[in-house]
Design a protein around this motif. Structure first.
Motif, PDB file in Angstrom:
ATOM      1  N   ALA A 134       0.815  -1.213   0.000  1.00 25.82           N
ATOM      2  CA  ALA A 134       0.000   0.000   0.000  1.00 25.82           C
ATOM      3  C   ALA A 134       0.852   1.267   0.000  1.00 25.82           C
ATOM      4  N   GLU A 135       2.141   1.119   0.311  1.00 27.27           N
ATOM      5  CA  GLU A 135       3.003   2.290   0.450  1.00 27.27           C
ATOM      6  C   GLU A 135       4.062   2.373  -0.644  1.00 27.27           C
ATOM      7  N   THR A 136       3.995   1.485  -1.634  1.00 30.53           N
ATOM      8  CA  THR A 136       5.015   1.470  -2.667  1.00 30.53           C
ATOM      9  C   THR A 136       4.379   1.160  -4.011  1.00 30.53           C
ATOM     10  N   ASP A 137       5.212   1.073  -5.050  1.00 34.48           N
ATOM     11  CA  ASP A 137       4.741   0.627  -6.361  1.00 34.48           C
ATOM     12  C   ASP A 137       5.805  -0.292  -6.946  1.00 34.48           C
ATOM     13  N   ILE A 138       5.495  -0.905  -8.068  1.00 29.64           N
ATOM     14  CA  ILE A 138       6.406  -1.912  -8.606  1.00 29.64           C
ATOM     15  C   ILE A 138       7.728  -1.292  -9.051  1.00 29.64           C
ATOM     16  N   ASN A 139       7.720  -0.042  -9.465  1.00 25.64           N
ATOM     17  CA  ASN A 139       8.969   0.607  -9.872  1.00 25.64           C
ATOM     18  C   ASN A 139       9.939   0.742  -8.701  1.00 25.64           C
ATOM     19  N   LYS A 140       9.405   1.086  -7.527  1.00 28.13           N
ATOM     20  CA  LYS A 140      10.247   1.188  -6.332  1.00 28.13           C
ATOM     21  C   LYS A 140      10.798  -0.185  -5.952  1.00 28.13           C
ATOM     22  N   VAL A 141       9.952  -1.214  -6.068  1.00 29.49           N
ATOM     23  CA  VAL A 141      10.391  -2.577  -5.754  1.00 29.49           C
ATOM     24  C   VAL A 141      11.529  -2.987  -6.688  1.00 29.49           C
ATOM     25  N   ILE A 142      11.373  -2.698  -7.985  1.00 30.18           N
ATOM     26  CA  ILE A 142      12.411  -3.052  -8.962  1.00 30.18           C
ATOM     27  C   ILE A 142      13.699  -2.287  -8.684  1.00 30.18           C
ATOM     28  N   GLU A 143      13.570  -1.012  -8.314  1.00 32.42           N
ATOM     29  CA  GLU A 143      14.746  -0.215  -7.971  1.00 32.42           C
ATOM     30  C   GLU A 143      15.512  -0.848  -6.810  1.00 32.42           C
ATOM     31  N   LEU A 144      14.786  -1.291  -5.785  1.00 30.42           N
ATOM     32  CA  LEU A 144      15.423  -1.949  -4.646  1.00 30.42           C
ATOM     33  C   LEU A 144      16.073  -3.262  -5.062  1.00 30.42           C
ATOM     34  N   ALA A 145      15.388  -3.986  -5.955  1.00 30.76           N
ATOM     35  CA  ALA A 145      15.912  -5.279  -6.396  1.00 30.76           C
ATOM     36  C   ALA A 145      17.201  -5.137  -7.191  1.00 30.76           C
ATOM     37  N   HIS A 146      17.391  -4.005  -7.848  1.00 33.18           N
ATOM     38  CA  HIS A 146      18.595  -3.779  -8.646  1.00 33.18           C
ATOM     39  C   HIS A 146      19.803  -3.390  -7.788  1.00 33.18           C
ATOM     40  N   ALA A 147      19.565  -3.034  -6.548  1.00 32.84           N
ATOM     41  CA  ALA A 147      20.672  -2.641  -5.679  1.00 32.84           C
ATOM     42  C   ALA A 147      21.541  -3.855  -5.344  1.00 32.84           C
ATOM     43  N   TYR A 148      22.785  -3.585  -4.972  1.00 38.23           N
ATOM     44  CA  TYR A 148      23.721  -4.673  -4.670  1.00 38.23           C
ATOM     45  C   TYR A 148      23.944  -4.780  -3.158  1.00 38.23           C
ATOM     46  N   PRO A 149      24.302  -5.963  -2.707  1.00 40.78           N
ATOM     47  CA  PRO A 149      24.486  -6.168  -1.258  1.00 40.78           C
ATOM     48  C   PRO A 149      25.710  -5.437  -0.713  1.00 40.78           C
ATOM     49  N   MET A 150      25.672  -5.180   0.574  1.00 40.02           N
ATOM     50  CA  MET A 150      26.795  -4.549   1.268  1.00 40.02           C
ATOM     51  C   MET A 150      27.397  -5.546   2.254  1.00 40.02           C
ATOM     52  N   MET A 151      28.630  -5.909   2.034  1.00 37.44           N
ATOM     53  CA  MET A 151      29.365  -6.827   2.920  1.00 37.44           C
ATOM     54  C   MET A 151      28.613  -8.149   3.108  1.00 37.44           C
ATOM     55  N   ALA A 152      27.993  -8.617   2.041  1.00 42.61           N
ATOM     56  CA  ALA A 152      27.279  -9.889   2.047  1.00 42.61           C
ATOM     57  C   ALA A 152      27.183 -10.384   0.606  1.00 42.61           C
ATOM     58  N   GLU A 153      26.893 -11.673   0.453  1.00 42.84           N
ATOM     59  CA  GLU A 153      26.792 -12.231  -0.898  1.00 42.84           C
ATOM     60  C   GLU A 153      25.461 -11.876  -1.549  1.00 42.84           C
ATOM     61  N   LYS A 154      24.409 -11.749  -0.749  1.00 39.10           N
ATOM     62  CA  LYS A 154      23.081 -11.492  -1.309  1.00 39.10           C
ATOM     63  C   LYS A 154      22.330 -10.473  -0.465  1.00 39.10           C
ATOM     64  N   ARG A 155      21.244  -9.989  -1.024  1.00 35.04           N
ATOM     65  CA  ARG A 155      20.323  -9.140  -0.293  1.00 35.04           C
ATOM     66  C   ARG A 155      18.903  -9.631  -0.560  1.00 35.04           C
ATOM     67  N   VAL A 156      17.955  -9.249   0.286  1.00 34.68           N
ATOM     68  CA  VAL A 156      16.556  -9.667   0.164  1.00 34.68           C
ATOM     69  C   VAL A 156      15.674  -8.432   0.114  1.00 34.68           C
ATOM     70  N   VAL A 157      14.763  -8.432  -0.840  1.00 38.93           N
ATOM     71  CA  VAL A 157      13.709  -7.412  -0.887  1.00 38.93           C
ATOM     72  C   VAL A 157      12.406  -8.128  -0.581  1.00 38.93           C
ATOM     73  N   LEU A 158      11.799  -7.770   0.536  1.00 43.03           N
ATOM     74  CA  LEU A 158      10.583  -8.433   1.008  1.00 43.03           C
ATOM     75  C   LEU A 158       9.399  -7.486   0.859  1.00 43.03           C
ATOM     76  N   VAL A 159       8.429  -7.885   0.045  1.00 40.57           N
ATOM     77  CA  VAL A 159       7.255  -7.056  -0.205  1.00 40.57           C
ATOM     78  C   VAL A 159       6.076  -7.648   0.562  1.00 40.57           C
ATOM     79  N   ARG A 160       5.724  -7.037   1.661  1.00 38.17           N
ATOM     80  CA  ARG A 160       4.556  -7.487   2.429  1.00 38.17           C
ATOM     81  C   ARG A 160       3.294  -6.832   1.857  1.00 38.17           C
TER      82      ARG A 160
END
Length: 338
Positions: A61-87
């Motif tokens: 309710a507080e985001t849109d798919i473009n914001k989700v995709i933007e987050l998904a394109h980001a790279y992890p910091m000091m880790a092998e992977k990152r998680v984007v969780l859309v509740r």
């Protein structure tokens, strides 16, 4: 990783083996499995110290798919992977554009959608793209006949057994709300104090549900055609109106006599055969369904089902009926037994 029809346990097994998909779409009517799986995915991908910088949680309710995709394109910091969780992913207005991301995935991102109380439209481009590269899981509510095995299995995983009567009481008291059911079972585990068997008395103590006067005892009395015992339970309900909800009782009786009717058509009339046919435990067949099948003809069972429907309508005021619920139940029990 191509999407397939996959179970809750399949996903947990894959996560344990570090087989993590780049995208998960968790959807359906049962919140419990969606919440458990989303937590399990996060824990499988990220160590606790990695979550601060590599776990993004957003709400539909507080985001849109473009914001989700933007987050998904980001790279992890000091880790092998990152998680984007859309509740609450069901609140996102549109998934248009997600298919483009899925065709060019960021390999270090695990994208998880939690869509409750509904399903993803399989005709959408995003759904078709997700089927090719990710995991789509539908979390379905358990049917009544699946509650007893679920209860027994959950407690068995904690090295605890439960008596058949206690299973029926717990299932009847809570119903198919798994989150609440788990909460009640965890209370039982805490109350055991080292014991390894949950009995009806403990369920009675913690839930306030009488182990002697409840809908399952009423079923048993009717199955045995025990007039005295059935009337005892009816009188208990009349004296304790807070423990009596006619809709729940009628639902219980309708389900029970529907099972009795179906039992007539079981190819194998043994207890094991009927249990397999109905998806019930042999204990339930031996104690209740079998005796009822012997004590009532098929015609009588059909008449009983019709009378339960009439009673349900009366309890809701159909036809201007204003008979107290306790009297409606008494009339129904008299009809069943005579």
């Amino acid at each position: 990783m191509a999407a397939k029809s996959i179970t809750y346990n399949d996903i947990l097994r894959d996560l344990k083996a570090q087989k993590v998909a780049p995208v998960y779409y968790l959807m359906g009517e049962e919140d419990y499995y969606i919440d458990k799986l989303s937590d399990a995915i996060v824990d499988a991908v990220l160590a606790e110290e990695e979550k601060d910088f590599n776990l993004d949680i957003v709400y539909g309710a507080e985001t849109d798919i473009n914001k989700v995709i933007e987050l998904a394109h980001a790279y992890p910091m000091m880790a092998e992977k990152r998680v984007v969780l859309v509740r609450e992913a069901q609140a996102i207005r549109s998934l248009d554009g997600l298919e483009t991301y899925l065709e060019h995935l960021t390999p270090t991102t695990v994208l998880v959608f939690c869509h409750k109380h509904g399903k993803l439209d399989a005709r959408k481009a995003a759904a078709k793209a997700m089927q090719k590269v990710g995991v789509i899981f539908e979390s379905k509510r358990l049917f009544d006949n699946q509650l007893a095995p679920f209860i027994s299995q959950y407690l068995h995983q904690h090295n605890v057994e439960i008596e058949p009567q206690a299973v029926q009481m717990l299932a009847g008291h809570v119903g198919s709300d798994l989150s609440r059911l788990i909460t009640e079972m965890d209370k039982l585990l805490l109350a055991l104090n080292g014991n390894r068997v949950v009995g009806a008395s403990l369920v009675e103590e913690l839930t306030g549900m009488s182990k002697d006067f409840n809908d399952f005892e009423l079923q048993s009395a009717l199955a045995q055609r025990n007039i005295f015992r059935a009337n005892q339970i009816v009188k208990y309900y009349q004296s304790n109106p807070r423990s009596f909800f006619i809709t729940k009782t009628l639902t219980s009786l309708f389900t029970f006599f529907s099972d009795v009717m179906l039992a007539y058509y079981a190819p194998d009339k043994s207890d094991a055969g009927i249990a397999a046919w109905l998806g019930k435990t042999e204990w339930k067949v031996r104690m209740d369904i079998g005796p009822a099948r012997r004590n009532y003809s098929g015609v009588k069972v059909m008449q009983i089902l019709g009378e339960i429907r009439k009673t349900d309508a009366k309890s809701k005021g159909v036809g201007g009926v204003r008979t107290p619920q306790e009297e409606l139940l008494q009339e129904l029990i008299f009809y069943i037994l005579h």
